[in-house]
Design an enzyme around this catalytic site. Structure first.
Site, PDB file in Angstrom:
ATOM      1  N   HIS A 158       0.752  -1.221  -0.015  1.00  0.00           N
ATOM      2  CA  HIS A 158       0.111  -0.059   0.001  1.00  0.00           C
ATOM      3  C   HIS A 158       0.788   1.202  -0.011  1.00  0.00           C
ATOM      4  O   HIS A 158       0.453   2.380  -0.287  1.00  0.00           O
ATOM      5  CB  HIS A 158      -0.945   0.046   1.118  1.00  0.00           C
ATOM      6  CG  HIS A 158      -1.954  -1.062   0.950  1.00  0.00           C
ATOM      7  ND1 HIS A 158      -3.276  -0.767   0.837  1.00  0.00           N
ATOM      8  CD2 HIS A 158      -2.013  -2.412   1.368  1.00  0.00           C
ATOM      9  CE1 HIS A 158      -3.861  -1.672   0.857  1.00  0.00           C
ATOM     10  NE2 HIS A 158      -3.207  -2.996   1.063  1.00  0.00           N
ATOM     11  N   ASP A 366       4.022   9.431  -1.401  1.00  0.00           N
ATOM     12  CA  ASP A 366       2.547   8.565  -0.817  1.00  0.00           C
ATOM     13  C   ASP A 366       2.321   7.554  -1.849  1.00  0.00           C
ATOM     14  O   ASP A 366       2.616   7.884  -3.240  1.00  0.00           O
ATOM     15  CB  ASP A 366       1.468   9.602  -0.665  1.00  0.00           C
ATOM     16  CG  ASP A 366       0.820   9.056   0.464  1.00  0.00           C
ATOM     17  OD1 ASP A 366       0.634   8.039   0.892  1.00  0.00           O
ATOM     18  OD2 ASP A 366      -0.142  10.162   1.074  1.00  0.00           O
TER      19      ASP A 366
END
Length: 483
Positions: A158, A366
């Site tokens: 993730h 991110d």
């Protein structure tokens, strides 16, 4: 498909009424588990002190079994607080200066993964399909293979995957790469992450790219691909529309008055670029005196990993910085920055996103950033806000209607704020629709199904995903199709 077994560091356990915590990932995986019948295993979040827990706590909801284990204090310190969050997390976010490698913590990380494997293996049936999530559990497949399991096992990361020059600063990088080779499918958020992974394989002759998304390493052949995670787009859009009647949202709207709202929502983490963002907002106000008193920046930042020293220090830093800007620029009747250092319910956040003329999502790095996608989904189609997005967020690879910024460029980000607030309505609507159409088609259910199709070897059926979220929501009208 056979029964699905999901393994993650933490498990969103349903409450007594059978309702799981809100969130797109939890929703999608719960649907997949319900469809096939399944098991979801992970850490309970609790400590058993210094005594190793002997049993798994199991909760049955329909055809899903939730299996949770406690960890010892030493396990939490070495596996979770130590190697996972003080080595892997900073390295994967390109922060070599914050990585604190210790042999004890490394050993704890592998030990807990072995512990998970020994707790999980007796529950696994021969034809089960296993899906492992995130950086905490990279070695899990290798441990399960060592125990003789031959099931199909997939892994999804993730967070970002760094290039070779960054990853190889970690003393145990080869063990991490070897661990990934034991999966049948390795999934990343973006094509850039996949390219970095392939580069790590080639760099020291660890493995080869075979073509067709297949890779070889350490005597195994596996698939690697990018699967950009989405949100429950249509449901969240409806959620935001209904949230306008929420008391907190109504009070916020009234307190803002005629001012323009810039909103940022981030977990407190050094990867999110919050201090740089506050600097950019200050520069925006200084460079645009006409905006003085006419704009409010709301930053919602729940505490995160406060037991890790770097996070405790950052919490003080952000609070002091927001206070300094308010003291220097504020007036008796105007507080430039509203800084909230606690969690806010997702139903309220949806309404606050909808109030925002600008969504400020500017992480330094991110994996994806679902706040960016939630902000877009929450907008009023007739008067949408503008997403101001870091080019270093995975979401920037697909959200073509956003204003992309370099969060390290304070002046450039400040200028982008000014452009966003002055953007004509037609341009805002065009940019929003481009992003919303993409999010409706590539929602979290599509992400889940795409990964599982590859893991099970089941080809996508023609037209299977053609509707995406369109059946429930129209990007043009912003209402449910059934209306």
């Amino acid at each position: 498909m056979s029964r699905l077994v999901v393994v993650s560091n933490r498990v969103p356990v349903p409450d007594k009424g059978g309702i799981a915590p809100a969130g797109g990932l939890a929703v999608a995986l719960k649907v997949a588990l319900e469809e096939h019948g399944g098991l979801w295993m992970g850490w309970s979040g609790k400590s058993s002190g210094e005594h190793e827990p002997q049993t798994l706590a199991q909760l049955h909801q329909g055809n899903i079994t939730y299996a949770l284990t406690d960890l010892t204090d030493t396990d939490v310190e070495e596996y979770y607080q130590g190697f996972a969050n003080r080595v892997l997390w900073p390295i994967c976010h390109y922060r070599l200066d914050l990585a604190e490698y210790g042999r004890k913590e490394m050993a704890g990380y592998f030990r807990v993964n072995r512990f998970f494997a020994h707790r999980l293996a007796p529950l696994v049936k021969p034809d089960d399909v296993i899906w492992v999530h995130d950086y905490h559990l990279i070695p899990l497949a290798a441990e399960l293979r060592e125990m003789g399991l031959k099931n199909r096992i997939g892994f999804f990361l993730h967070i970002p995957w760094p290039p070779a020059d960054v990853l190889f600063t970690m003393p145990v990088h080869e063990e991490i790469m070897r661990g990934l080779s034991h999966y049948d499918v390795v999934g990343f958020q973006t094509d850039h992450d996949l390219e970095n992974f392939a580069g790590c394989l080639r760099r020291e002759g660890i493995g080869d790219e075979l073509g067709g998304g297949r890779y070889s390493a350490y005597g195994r052949v596996f698939k690697g691909d990018a699967y950009a995670i989405g949100i429950e787009t249509a449901a969240f859009a409806e959620f935001a529309k209904k949230a306008s009647t929420n008391k907190t949202v109504k009070r916020t709207r009234e307190s803002i008055g005629n001012r323009s709202l810039i909103i940022g929502v981030d977990r407190l983490d050094y990867s999110k670029g919050i201090t740089q963002r506050i600097d950019a907002f200050e520069r925006f106000i200084l460079d645009n005196p006409a905006q003085h008193g006419h704009v409010t920046y709301l930053q919602i930042t729940p505490k995160s990993r406060s037991e890790v020293p770097e996070y405790e220090s950052m919490q003080r830093m952000v609070a002091e910085q927001a206070g300094r800007v308010n003291g220097a620029l504020g007036a008796v009747d105007w507080v430039p920055i509203r800084y909230i250092n606690r969690s806010i319910g997702r139903h309220i956040l949806a309404g606050l996103y909808r109030l925002g003329k600008v969504g400020l999502v500017t992480p330094l790095r991110d994996g994806m950033n679902l706040v960016a996608k939630e902000y877009v989904a929450a907008q009023d189609p007739d008067d949408p806000g503008v997403l101001l997005l870091s080019r270093f967020a995975g979401a920037a690879r697909k959200l073509n209607g956003a204003l992309l910024v370099n969060p390290y460029d304070i002046e450039g980000t400040a200028n982008a704020m000014a452009r966003a607030l002055s953007m004509p309505l037609e341009e805002r609507k065009q940019r929003w629709k481009t992003m919303m159409d993409h999010l409706l088609e590539h929602d979290v259910t599509r992400w889940c199904q795409d990964f599982l199709d590859d893991l099970t070897g089941r080809p996508n059926q023609p037209g299977e995903h053609s509707n995406g979220g369109q059946a429930a929501y129209s990007a043009k009208t912003g209402i449910e199709a059934s209306d």
